[in-house]
Scaffold this motif. Structure first.
Motif, PDB file in Angstrom:
ATOM      1  N   TYR A  11      -3.332   0.816  -3.675  1.00 40.79           N
ATOM      2  CA  TYR A  11      -3.099  -0.585  -3.337  1.00 40.79           C
ATOM      3  C   TYR A  11      -2.251  -1.221  -4.430  1.00 40.79           C
ATOM      4  N   LEU A  28       0.847  -1.187   0.000  1.00 43.22           N
ATOM      5  CA  LEU A  28       0.000   0.000   0.000  1.00 43.22           C
ATOM      6  C   LEU A  28       0.882   1.237   0.000  1.00 43.22           C
ATOM      7  N   ASP A  30      -3.622  -6.947  -4.379  1.00 46.32           N
ATOM      8  CA  ASP A  30      -5.075  -7.142  -4.350  1.00 46.32           C
ATOM      9  C   ASP A  30      -5.526  -7.940  -3.138  1.00 46.32           C
ATOM     10  N   THR A  74      -5.528  -0.979   5.592  1.00 48.04           N
ATOM     11  CA  THR A  74      -5.654   0.428   5.241  1.00 48.04           C
ATOM     12  C   THR A  74      -4.389   1.172   5.669  1.00 48.04           C
ATOM     13  N   LYS A 111      -6.824  -5.873  -0.118  1.00 46.26           N
ATOM     14  CA  LYS A 111      -7.968  -4.949  -0.248  1.00 46.26           C
ATOM     15  C   LYS A 111      -9.115  -5.418   0.640  1.00 46.26           C
ATOM     16  N   SER A 166      -4.699   6.841  -1.164  1.00 49.48           N
ATOM     17  CA  SER A 166      -4.153   5.489  -1.008  1.00 49.48           C
ATOM     18  C   SER A 166      -4.061   4.788  -2.350  1.00 49.48           C
TER      19      SER A 166
END
Length: 123
Positions: free
Chosen positions: A59, A49, A62, A69, A65, A57
């Motif tokens: 990412y 991230l 994957d 955070t 996700k 943000s």
């Protein structure tokens, strides 16, 4: 010159949570995007991230996700990685880093790194 220091790693059971902190020193650090990366045993380091200088943000991974955070607090000179619903495959050494750009790069990259924090997810 920037210095980055990670903290908050440890051992957690599957489904648990951890928050990693990256404390950044250097009077202009808030101008830069700060990313979190991880390296599992026997694997290459990968981007997870990124937080841009404006707080957006990006990412790179994957699989995190909906679970991970990123946030930043200029008053505390820190960038945080909140990790929820941790899985054994999240086990890795986690690093924060920056490539001294304001926006998150499309390809995760850093020129300054912290020393890393071990995260182990196991029952």
């Amino acid at each position: 010159q920037l210095q980055l220091v990670e903290s908050g790693g440890g051992l957690v059971q599957p489904g648990g949570s951890l928050r990693l902190s990256c404390r950044v020193s250097g009077h202009t650090w808030y101008y830069y995007a700060i990313g979190w990366f991880r390296q599992a045993p026997g694997k290459e380091r990968e981007g997870v991230l990124c937080s841009s200088s404006s707080g957006g943000s990006t990412y790179y991974e994957d699989s995190v996700k909906g679970r991970f955070t990123i946030s930043r607090n200029s008053a505390e000179n820190s960038v945080y990685l909140q990790m929820n619903n941790l899985k054994p495959e999240d086990t890795a050494v986690y690093y924060c880093g920056t490539d001294l750009r304001a926006d998150c790069s499309s390809t995760p990259y850093a020129v300054y790194w912290g020393q890393g924090a071990q995260v182990t997810v196991s029952s």
